[in-house]
Write a protein that holds these residues in place. Sequence first.
Motif: not given
Length: 399
Positions: A345-352
């Motif tokens: 979840g955290v790396p996905i939201m970093m990309a977002v």
Amino acid sequence: MASPDSTDAIEPDRRVRAPTAPLRGLILLLTILAVMATLKYARDALIPITLAVFLGYALMPLVTWLKKRLRVPLALGAALALLLLLGTVGLGVTLVQPQFGAFVDTIPKATQKLKVVLHRTSLDRTSAVRRLTTAADEIVRATAQAPAATPPVVANFNLREHLWTGIGKLAGMVAQGVIVLALSYFLLISGQDFKRKLVRISGDRLRSKKLTVQILDEIDLQIQRYLMIQITTSAAVGVLTGLAFAAVGLDNALFWGIAAGVLHLIPYVGPTLVIGAAALFAYVQFSAIHSVVLVVGSATAIAVAIGLVVVPWLMQRVGQMNAVATFATLIVWDWLWGVPGLLLGVPIMMAVMVVGERIDMLRPLGEFLSVESARAVPVPPPAPPADAAETVLESPRGP
């Protein structure tokens, strides 16, 4: 006869007006809800794809190094990187197997000792367990005296059915692992092609192409920073936990250290499992409250210091993502994907966040995720060479 000015005044204004701020917020909210529903519904297909993408990000620097330094072809370098990963995991399992075997051998002894402790406690009339048991017996007797509306349903335990269910789940996990490795391999050997395709379809204007390249490069950098943070902090948790448990005298301290380091990758849930299990085995081994307090206190102090202080500080300092957004992200992704959501979840939201900092419509989301003192987003220069967008892609940081 009407003048031209009067005719223009009578005709309606046909200009397209931009949506107002409340309307843009509503559109953004509806878009987020639609994306969340899609993530929840398509989790079985999206989780392996996401795992493969991040595995590709983790292995791409090695593949790039093999290609540039040793002149290894891309396909062969990707295969070597995956084989090295599998070999490292296999070597780790082989080294941990004696400790794991010793840990498994202590489970029957611990269970027997715990049963004796519980039996002894239940005989003590002043103990909390005895009082709870007595209260439960009274409730059962009171319930038995009332007429039952429906006969009780007795569940039959079918060992063979549960065994086949477990085998099926294990086979599914193996199949998912094979799919993730295969997809990671294809991403490693063709990641640049996908980047170039994204640049080509981003628009005809050179500014749009340059912005797309910047977003892709920044996502690569953010994900590599996240992986570095997780690997470093997990190693620190494992070493400190193993040393602390060895100092207290807990059996299989090396195993507990490895378990703490690996489960640290699952935020909040993993350290909680380690602390609870260590407390149980410490109570069974020592039968002394002060030793249990030392085990639980040391594990909790290490988990809190690194998980709640060091990691959020690094996420804000290096990843430019604030702690509140990180914690909220974990809650949402736990609901969406469970344990894989906690991992990804955290790396996905970093990309977002990277995309939101550069796209006007997503700017509120990027502002919520980033820290207050976030770096200024660079604006692409207006006039680079015509092939500059593809030239930047020659030295990738990720697939």
